[in-house]
Design a protein around this motif. Structure first.
Motif, PDB file in Angstrom:
ATOM      1  N   PRO A   1       3.438  -4.300   2.431  1.00 29.87           N
ATOM      2  CA  PRO A   1       3.309  -3.297   1.369  1.00 29.87           C
ATOM      3  C   PRO A   1       4.638  -2.945   0.700  1.00 29.87           C
ATOM      4  CG  PRO A   1       2.048  -2.656   3.311  1.00 29.87           C
ATOM      5  CD  PRO A   1       2.916  -3.794   3.720  1.00 29.87           C
ATOM      6  N   ILE A   2       5.734  -2.950   1.467  1.00 30.18           N
ATOM      7  CA  ILE A   2       7.045  -2.672   0.885  1.00 30.18           C
ATOM      8  C   ILE A   2       7.469  -3.826  -0.014  1.00 30.18           C
ATOM      9  CG2 ILE A   2       9.480  -2.210   1.371  1.00 30.18           C
ATOM     10  CD1 ILE A   2       7.592   0.101   2.035  1.00 30.18           C
ATOM     11  N   LEU A   3       7.184  -5.042   0.409  1.00 29.41           N
ATOM     12  CA  LEU A   3       7.493  -6.206  -0.425  1.00 29.41           C
ATOM     13  C   LEU A   3       6.651  -6.182  -1.702  1.00 29.41           C
ATOM     14  CD1 LEU A   3       7.763  -9.012   2.296  1.00 29.41           C
ATOM     15  CD2 LEU A   3       9.623  -7.802   1.127  1.00 29.41           C
ATOM     16  N   PHE A   4       5.404  -5.735  -1.575  1.00 28.65           N
ATOM     17  CA  PHE A   4       4.547  -5.608  -2.759  1.00 28.65           C
ATOM     18  C   PHE A   4       5.167  -4.638  -3.762  1.00 28.65           C
ATOM     19  CE2 PHE A   4       1.347  -3.081  -4.990  1.00 28.65           C
ATOM     20  CZ  PHE A   4       0.660  -4.063  -5.693  1.00 28.65           C
TER      21      PHE A   4
ATOM     22  N   ARG B   1      -1.051  -0.591  -3.014  1.00 29.36           N
ATOM     23  CA  ARG B   1      -1.732  -1.126  -4.194  1.00 29.36           C
ATOM     24  C   ARG B   1      -2.380  -0.012  -5.024  1.00 29.36           C
ATOM     25  NH1 ARG B   1      -2.102  -6.638  -4.131  1.00 29.36           N
ATOM     26  NH2 ARG B   1      -1.346  -7.611  -2.193  1.00 29.36           N
ATOM     27  N   LEU B   2      -2.904   1.015  -4.346  1.00 31.44           N
ATOM     28  CA  LEU B   2      -3.517   2.132  -5.064  1.00 31.44           C
ATOM     29  C   LEU B   2      -2.469   2.888  -5.876  1.00 31.44           C
ATOM     30  CD1 LEU B   2      -5.901   4.023  -5.702  1.00 31.44           C
ATOM     31  CD2 LEU B   2      -5.337   5.278  -3.587  1.00 31.44           C
ATOM     32  N   ILE B   3      -1.309   3.142  -5.282  1.00 27.91           N
ATOM     33  CA  ILE B   3      -0.256   3.850  -6.010  1.00 27.91           C
ATOM     34  C   ILE B   3       0.178   3.053  -7.231  1.00 27.91           C
ATOM     35  CG2 ILE B   3       2.174   4.565  -5.877  1.00 27.91           C
ATOM     36  CD1 ILE B   3       1.595   5.539  -3.028  1.00 27.91           C
ATOM     37  N   HIS B   4       0.329   1.754  -7.077  1.00 29.60           N
ATOM     38  CA  HIS B   4       0.690   0.926  -8.229  1.00 29.60           C
ATOM     39  C   HIS B   4      -0.409   0.966  -9.295  1.00 29.60           C
ATOM     40  CE1 HIS B   4       2.286  -2.247 -10.683  1.00 29.60           C
ATOM     41  NE2 HIS B   4       1.229  -3.019 -10.461  1.00 29.60           N
ATOM     42  N   GLN B   5      -1.666   0.927  -8.859  1.00 29.60           N
ATOM     43  CA  GLN B   5      -2.785   1.005  -9.798  1.00 29.60           C
ATOM     44  C   GLN B   5      -2.773   2.337 -10.550  1.00 29.60           C
ATOM     45  OE1 GLN B   5      -6.649   0.483  -7.937  1.00 29.60           O
ATOM     46  NE2 GLN B   5      -7.683   1.548  -9.600  1.00 29.60           N
ATOM     47  N   LYS B   6      -2.547   3.429  -9.824  1.00 24.57           N
ATOM     48  CA  LYS B   6      -2.492   4.756 -10.452  1.00 24.57           C
ATOM     49  C   LYS B   6      -1.346   4.830 -11.457  1.00 24.57           C
ATOM     50  CE  LYS B   6      -5.700   7.530  -8.663  1.00 24.57           C
ATOM     51  NZ  LYS B   6      -6.584   8.393  -9.486  1.00 24.57           N
ATOM     52  N   ILE B   7      -0.209   4.283 -11.093  1.00 20.33           N
ATOM     53  CA  ILE B   7       0.947   4.299 -11.997  1.00 20.33           C
ATOM     54  C   ILE B   7       0.632   3.531 -13.273  1.00 20.33           C
ATOM     55  CG2 ILE B   7       3.289   3.379 -12.284  1.00 20.33           C
ATOM     56  CD1 ILE B   7       3.776   4.167  -9.337  1.00 20.33           C
ATOM     57  N   THR B   8      -0.017   2.384 -13.123  1.00 24.78           N
ATOM     58  CA  THR B   8      -0.391   1.578 -14.285  1.00 24.78           C
ATOM     59  C   THR B   8      -1.315   2.364 -15.222  1.00 24.78           C
ATOM     60  OG1 THR B   8      -0.189  -0.439 -12.972  1.00 24.78           O
ATOM     61  CG2 THR B   8      -1.441  -0.591 -15.025  1.00 24.78           C
ATOM     62  N   GLN B   9      -2.215   3.146 -14.630  1.00 25.83           N
ATOM     63  CA  GLN B   9      -3.139   3.943 -15.428  1.00 25.83           C
ATOM     64  C   GLN B   9      -2.461   5.151 -16.078  1.00 25.83           C
ATOM     65  OE1 GLN B   9      -6.082   4.993 -12.508  1.00 25.83           O
ATOM     66  NE2 GLN B   9      -7.081   2.982 -12.517  1.00 25.83           N
TER      67      GLN B   9
ATOM     68  N   PHE C   1       2.587   7.449   3.960  1.00 25.36           N
ATOM     69  CA  PHE C   1       1.585   6.479   4.397  1.00 25.36           C
ATOM     70  C   PHE C   1       1.158   6.761   5.841  1.00 25.36           C
ATOM     71  CE2 PHE C   1       2.406   2.566   1.468  1.00 25.36           C
ATOM     72  CZ  PHE C   1       2.188   3.364   0.361  1.00 25.36           C
ATOM     73  N   ASP C   2      -0.028   6.246   6.182  1.00 20.06           N
ATOM     74  CA  ASP C   2      -0.557   6.431   7.524  1.00 20.06           C
ATOM     75  C   ASP C   2       0.317   5.708   8.555  1.00 20.06           C
ATOM     76  OD1 ASP C   2      -2.957   7.666   8.890  1.00 20.06           O
ATOM     77  OD2 ASP C   2      -3.034   5.645   9.727  1.00 20.06           O
ATOM     78  N   HIS C   3       0.368   6.264   9.745  1.00 15.81           N
ATOM     79  CA  HIS C   3       1.210   5.710  10.810  1.00 15.81           C
ATOM     80  C   HIS C   3       0.467   4.690  11.671  1.00 15.81           C
ATOM     81  CE1 HIS C   3      -1.141   8.791  12.744  1.00 15.81           C
ATOM     82  NE2 HIS C   3      -0.651   8.509  13.941  1.00 15.81           N
ATOM     83  N   MET C   4      -0.862   4.572  11.492  1.00 17.77           N
ATOM     84  CA  MET C   4      -1.655   3.686  12.328  1.00 17.77           C
ATOM     85  C   MET C   4      -2.337   2.564  11.539  1.00 17.77           C
ATOM     86  SD  MET C   4      -1.383   4.703  15.501  1.00 17.77           S
ATOM     87  CE  MET C   4      -2.827   4.016  16.322  1.00 17.77           C
ATOM     88  N   GLY C   5      -2.936   2.897  10.434  1.00 17.33           N
ATOM     89  CA  GLY C   5      -3.794   1.947   9.724  1.00 17.33           C
ATOM     90  C   GLY C   5      -3.030   0.887   8.952  1.00 17.33           C
ATOM     91  N   GLU C   6      -3.070  -0.331   9.422  1.00 22.89           N
ATOM     92  CA  GLU C   6      -2.374  -1.427   8.734  1.00 22.89           C
ATOM     93  C   GLU C   6      -3.018  -1.724   7.385  1.00 22.89           C
ATOM     94  OE1 GLU C   6      -1.821  -4.859  11.151  1.00 22.89           O
ATOM     95  OE2 GLU C   6      -1.006  -3.730  12.854  1.00 22.89           O
ATOM     96  N   ILE C   7      -4.345  -1.763   7.370  1.00 24.07           N
ATOM     97  CA  ILE C   7      -5.046  -2.002   6.108  1.00 24.07           C
ATOM     98  C   ILE C   7      -4.779  -0.848   5.152  1.00 24.07           C
ATOM     99  CG2 ILE C   7      -7.312  -2.246   5.014  1.00 24.07           C
ATOM    100  CD1 ILE C   7      -8.285  -3.571   7.615  1.00 24.07           C
ATOM    101  N   ALA C   8      -4.788   0.366   5.688  1.00 23.03           N
ATOM    102  CA  ALA C   8      -4.560   1.551   4.852  1.00 23.03           C
ATOM    103  C   ALA C   8      -3.199   1.502   4.171  1.00 23.03           C
ATOM    104  CB  ALA C   8      -4.687   2.817   5.697  1.00 23.03           C
ATOM    105  N   ARG C   9      -2.178   1.026   4.860  1.00 23.14           N
ATOM    106  CA  ARG C   9      -0.843   0.966   4.263  1.00 23.14           C
ATOM    107  C   ARG C   9      -0.794  -0.076   3.139  1.00 23.14           C
ATOM    108  NH1 ARG C   9       0.848   2.074   9.797  1.00 23.14           N
ATOM    109  NH2 ARG C   9       1.122  -0.157  10.234  1.00 23.14           N
ATOM    110  N   VAL C  10      -1.455  -1.198   3.364  1.00 20.15           N
ATOM    111  CA  VAL C  10      -1.520  -2.229   2.312  1.00 20.15           C
ATOM    112  C   VAL C  10      -2.260  -1.678   1.092  1.00 20.15           C
ATOM    113  CG1 VAL C  10      -2.484  -4.479   1.684  1.00 20.15           C
ATOM    114  CG2 VAL C  10      -1.380  -4.172   3.911  1.00 20.15           C
ATOM    115  N   LYS C  11      -3.416  -1.081   1.332  1.00 20.57           N
ATOM    116  CA  LYS C  11      -4.238  -0.561   0.242  1.00 20.57           C
ATOM    117  C   LYS C  11      -3.562   0.623  -0.455  1.00 20.57           C
ATOM    118  CE  LYS C  11      -7.997  -3.170   0.795  1.00 20.57           C
ATOM    119  NZ  LYS C  11      -8.555  -4.051  -0.281  1.00 20.57           N
ATOM    120  N   SER C  12      -2.836   1.426   0.295  1.00 27.61           N
ATOM    121  CA  SER C  12      -2.162   2.586  -0.288  1.00 27.61           C
ATOM    122  C   SER C  12      -1.102   2.156  -1.287  1.00 27.61           C
ATOM    123  CB  SER C  12      -1.528   3.436   0.818  1.00 27.61           C
ATOM    124  OG  SER C  12      -2.510   4.011   1.649  1.00 27.61           O
TER     125      SER C  12
END
Length: 278
Positions: free
Chosen positions: A197-200, A167-175, A154-165
């Motif tokens: 994101p870790i709690l998610f 969720r994206l990985i979970h979405q990809k896994i579901t697919q 995950f990115d070391h700076m982007g807070e939104i990016a870490r949250v979205k990342s």
């Protein structure tokens, strides 16, 4: 009679052994000349020796530049490797996955970008850099279990990016995981265990540390090459997740190995020993 007993015991041992899977995640620190005494050329053999000693069946790296991936591939002869660089093809840092080719077979593999356009080279949301997730479907050659492994950074700076990342990985896994095979997610998440994101991910998967029957060296996984300073226990940013009802976590460890008052990388590897449940 004795031969029969020995044969039965060997069969039982082999069956138990075939259910086992040892997995490691390791940020090996990119090759930077400015690291001086901790530069890759002075520690690469230590990284390889550590991996050879602990013998993971599968391990994922982060920050591996092409020359680093090539070095590990050349010296770790029991392993094969796959994964694209985050700049596309063989360019940039890799989140490659290495696997013992005599124990597991690679069925399929791919890499996607942690962004709004995951199927093309891209930077997502408020991230400072391109980030990727490399994954593969494997088959245990002895037990015939099929299972997925996802490796990310995950990115070391982007807070939104870490949250979205997350969720994206979970979405990809579901697919992708439509047959509900056992699945492992690992990597450098640049996030502590209580981050959203870790709690998610913990809501959808099991954190291996929390499920482990035996824990050795729990705590911070980032050392910054600062050998003479205490490890910050809050810097637990490298994680391994597993799908529910798929594995038993026998052991979990943060490997704090050192040499000559130095660490092989600025991160400690995390290793788990798993058993397939079915």
């Amino acid at each position: 009679m004795k031969k029969r007993v020995v044969f039965v015991l060997l069969m039982v041992f082999n069956q138990i052994h075939s259910q086992e899977l040892k997995v490691m995640t390791y940020n090996i620190r990119l090759d930077l000349a400015s690291d001086g005494e901790n530069s890759w050329s002075k520690r690469k053999e230590r990284v390889a020796d550590l991996i050879r000693f602990y013998e993971p069946d599968i391990f994922g790296i982060q920050e591996g530049l092409p020359q680093q991936v090539n070095y590990l591939d050349s010296i770790l002869v029991d392993y094969k490797v796959f994964g694209d660089g985050r700049e596309g093809g063989n360019k940039g840092e890799h989140s490659s996955i290495f696997y013992k080719h005599n124990q597991v077979e690679l069925i399929e593999q791919n890499t996607f970008w942690l962004s709004e356009t995951p199927n093309q080279v891209s930077k997502g949301w408020d991230a400072a850099l391109n980030r990727i997730c490399t994954f593969g479907l494997f088959k245990n050659k002895e037990s015939k279990h099929l299972f997925w492994v996802f490796n990310t950074h995950f990115d070391h700076m982007g807070e939104i990016a870490r949250v979205k990342s997350a969720r994206l990985i979970h979405q990809k896994i579901t697919q992708i995981n439509t047959k509900n095979y056992p699945l492992i997610i690992m990597g450098d998440f640049n996030l502590e265990p209580d981050a959203e994101p870790i709690l998610f991910l913990s809501n959808h998967y099991l954190h291996s540390k929390k499920e482990a029957q035996l824990i050795y060296q729990s705590g911070g996984t980032f050392n910054g090459f600062a050998f003479h300073k205490p490890i910050d226990s809050s810097k637990e940013i490298d994680h391994i997740f597993i799908t529910k009802k798929a594995f038993e976590v026998k052991k979990y460890a943060v490997l704090t190995d050192s040499y000559s008052c130095k660490y092989p990388s600025d991160h400690f590897p995390v290793i788990v020993e798993l058993n397939f449940l079915k």
